[in-house]
Design a protein around this motif. Structure first.
Motif, PDB file in Angstrom:
ATOM      1  N   UNK A   8       0.839  -1.203   0.000  1.00 29.15           N
ATOM      2  CA  UNK A   8       0.000   0.000   0.000  1.00 29.15           C
ATOM      3  C   UNK A   8       0.873   1.252   0.000  1.00 29.15           C
ATOM      4  N   UNK A   9       1.901   1.239   0.838  1.00 34.40           N
ATOM      5  CA  UNK A   9       2.790   2.395   0.964  1.00 34.40           C
ATOM      6  C   UNK A   9       3.505   2.673  -0.364  1.00 34.40           C
ATOM      7  N   UNK A  10       4.057   1.623  -0.970  1.00 29.11           N
ATOM      8  CA  UNK A  10       4.774   1.788  -2.236  1.00 29.11           C
ATOM      9  C   UNK A  10       3.830   2.262  -3.341  1.00 29.11           C
ATOM     10  N   UNK A  11       2.648   1.675  -3.398  1.00 27.23           N
ATOM     11  CA  UNK A  11       1.674   2.089  -4.406  1.00 27.23           C
ATOM     12  C   UNK A  11       1.248   3.525  -4.229  1.00 27.23           C
ATOM     13  N   UNK A  12       1.093   3.945  -2.974  1.00 23.43           N
ATOM     14  CA  UNK A  12       0.676   5.318  -2.704  1.00 23.43           C
ATOM     15  C   UNK A  12       1.769   6.316  -3.077  1.00 23.43           C
ATOM     16  N   UNK A  60      -8.749   6.302  -7.531  1.00 25.96           N
ATOM     17  CA  UNK A  60      -9.220   4.944  -7.252  1.00 25.96           C
ATOM     18  C   UNK A  60      -9.302   4.124  -8.540  1.00 25.96           C
ATOM     19  N   UNK A  61      -9.833   4.714  -9.595  1.00 23.53           N
ATOM     20  CA  UNK A  61      -9.990   3.974 -10.847  1.00 23.53           C
ATOM     21  C   UNK A  61      -8.647   3.600 -11.456  1.00 23.53           C
ATOM     22  N   UNK A  62      -7.621   4.426 -11.213  1.00 26.34           N
ATOM     23  CA  UNK A  62      -6.296   4.109 -11.742  1.00 26.34           C
ATOM     24  C   UNK A  62      -5.725   2.857 -11.079  1.00 26.34           C
ATOM     25  N   UNK A  63      -6.043   2.677  -9.810  1.00 22.13           N
ATOM     26  CA  UNK A  63      -5.579   1.467  -9.124  1.00 22.13           C
ATOM     27  C   UNK A  63      -6.171   0.214  -9.736  1.00 22.13           C
ATOM     28  N   UNK A  64      -7.468   0.222  -9.968  1.00 24.34           N
ATOM     29  CA  UNK A  64      -8.116  -0.948 -10.565  1.00 24.34           C
ATOM     30  C   UNK A  64      -7.693  -1.110 -12.021  1.00 24.34           C
ATOM     31  N   UNK A  96      -7.007  -1.594  -4.049  1.00 25.44           N
ATOM     32  CA  UNK A  96      -7.058  -0.314  -4.762  1.00 25.44           C
ATOM     33  C   UNK A  96      -7.642   0.780  -3.880  1.00 25.44           C
ATOM     34  N   UNK A  97      -8.649   0.420  -3.081  1.00 27.48           N
ATOM     35  CA  UNK A  97      -9.258   1.416  -2.178  1.00 27.48           C
ATOM     36  C   UNK A  97      -8.264   1.904  -1.139  1.00 27.48           C
ATOM     37  N   UNK A  98      -7.486   0.983  -0.576  1.00 28.68           N
ATOM     38  CA  UNK A  98      -6.501   1.373   0.429  1.00 28.68           C
ATOM     39  C   UNK A  98      -5.377   2.196  -0.185  1.00 28.68           C
ATOM     40  N   UNK A  99      -4.902   1.781  -1.364  1.00 25.04           N
ATOM     41  CA  UNK A  99      -3.842   2.538  -2.048  1.00 25.04           C
ATOM     42  C   UNK A  99      -4.346   3.931  -2.404  1.00 25.04           C
TER      43      UNK A  99
END
Length: 393
Positions: free
Chosen positions: A28-32, A280-284, A293-296
């Motif tokens: 999550x941290x890296x994705x964020x 959010x949509x970019x994560x999915x 995706x929601x957490x990221x």
């Protein structure tokens, strides 16, 4: 012995759960961090496209099959040096491993065997690539001079020569991405100003170098309105692409009014209206499970705000919709994977009294024009003509 074994198993499970939780948090941290950096800093020097060899037989062009060359609708081709030229190609047809497209327009020569840039953005240069006279200029802002192209009125509709359409590119975009629409704008008789905003390629940098997703960039477009008044224009229309759509809607906020000259309407092509939903949509889009995706996305928003002070409410244009007063035209493609079409659906549903909505089936992000250029051009020309004529009458 049994109790000892049970204890060991319990410890292993707890450790496994702890390591799993740590791994999840790290992901999550890296994705964020990655998402926040793209959100705050993204800019590119080149217009998106692919370089491929070109085959030619008469008026037909053959290109290797790929995501760009197979895209629906119109594409542009620019041969590399020493060849000079530009061609606009019609819809493609797959023939084996090649895509066959007819030449619709051609300037210069597109020779057989050339290595060429191919793109759904069609153009990658300046208005000169279309044979259109223009002047390099700059919009003065507190941060510095924002580069711009000024295309004077054509005189085709003399009563519209006092109007200027201000064209605003998107997140990480370039002015050339909107050159596809320039001929239509010229036919309306207005002048055009293709502007850049802070932290975009070639534009002055803010103190931290971070984008504000439409908030402070709106000040640069307000400065463009001042430029318009100083250069003899008496009224304006704003035209924004992707994040540029959020920028021009942010211009409409009370704090930026009164304008240096009247703004009569707004054109929006695949605008970002809700940045939270977009992140959010970019994560999915990149394959993350929905719960991850929601957490990221939530942590990305937190990181963005911590770094830049970004207020996501300020650039939430769906929330601002009740305050809009100007007529608008809106295009959005159903295959847009960058900005979900649901955002445009929501804005159109919120303000049917103001918005002329064109939901373009099969169009990708800011590629609505490519699906049916003549139809898009007619809609754009009709809108500009109507908002100007309301004042003329």
């Amino acid at each position: 012995m049994t109790r000892l074994t049970d204890r060991l198993r319990s410890v292993r499970k707890r450790r496994a759960l702890a390591w799993a939780a740590l791994g999840y948090a790290a992901l999550v941290f890296a994705g964020a961090l990655f998402g926040a950096d793209i959100t705050l800093r993204s800019k590119t020097r080149w217009v998106k496209g692919v370089f491929v060899p070109v085959g030619r037989r008469g008026n037909d062009i053959y290109l290797p099959a790929g995501s760009e060359t197979l895209s629906r609708g119109v594409v542009g081709v620019v041969p590399l040096l020493p060849n000079r030229g530009h061609a606009v190609l019609g819809g493609g047809k797959l023939t084996g491993t090649l895509v066959k497209r007819p030449v619709l327009q051609e300037r210069g020569v597109l020779p057989n065997g050339a290595l060429a840039w191919v793109s759904t953005f069609v153009y990658n240069g300046t208005p000169a690539q279309l044979g259109v006279a223009f002047e390099d200029t700059a919009v003065s802002t507190p941060l510095g001079e924002m580069p711009a192209w000024h295309i004077p009125p054509t005189g085709e509709v003399p009563e519209h020569s006092d109007a200027l359409v201000i064209v605003v590119h998107g997140h990480g975009g370039q002015r050339a991405q909107a050159l596809r629409m320039l001929p239509a704008l010229q036919r309306t008789g207005v002048g055009s100003l293709f502007v850049t905003f802070r932290n975009a390629h070639g534009a002055p940098r803010s103190a931290n170098g971070y984008l504000t997703l439409g908030d402070q960039e709106a000040e640069d477009i307000c400065a463009a309105l001042t430029w318009a008044k100083e250069h003899g224009y008496q009224r304006a229309v704003l035209y924004g692409f992707s994040m540029g759509g959020n920028v021009v809607l942010s211009v409409l906020r009370e704090k930026h009014q009164p304008f240096p000259l009247p703004v009569l309407g707004v054109a929006l092509d695949c605008p970002v209206l809700d940045w939270r939903a977009t992140i959010l949509s970019q994560g999915t889009r990149f394959g993350l499970p929905k719960f991850l995706a929601r957490h990221v996305a939530a942590f990305t928003q937190y990181v963005v705000t911590r770094r830049s002070g970004q207020d996501f409410d300020t650039v939430d244009q769906l929330r601002a919709a009740p305050k809009f007063t100007l007529p608008m035209i809106l295009w959005h493609g159903t295959r847009d994977r960058t900005i979900p079409v649901s955002q445009a659906d929501a804005l159109a549903a919120a303000r049917p009294d103001l918005i002329e909505y064109h939901r373009v089936e099969g169009a990708k992000h800011i590629r609505c024009w490519n699906i049916d250029p003549a139809k898009y051009d007619a809609q754009l020309e009709g809108f500009v003509g109507r908002v100007l004529e309301k004042v003329d009458v």
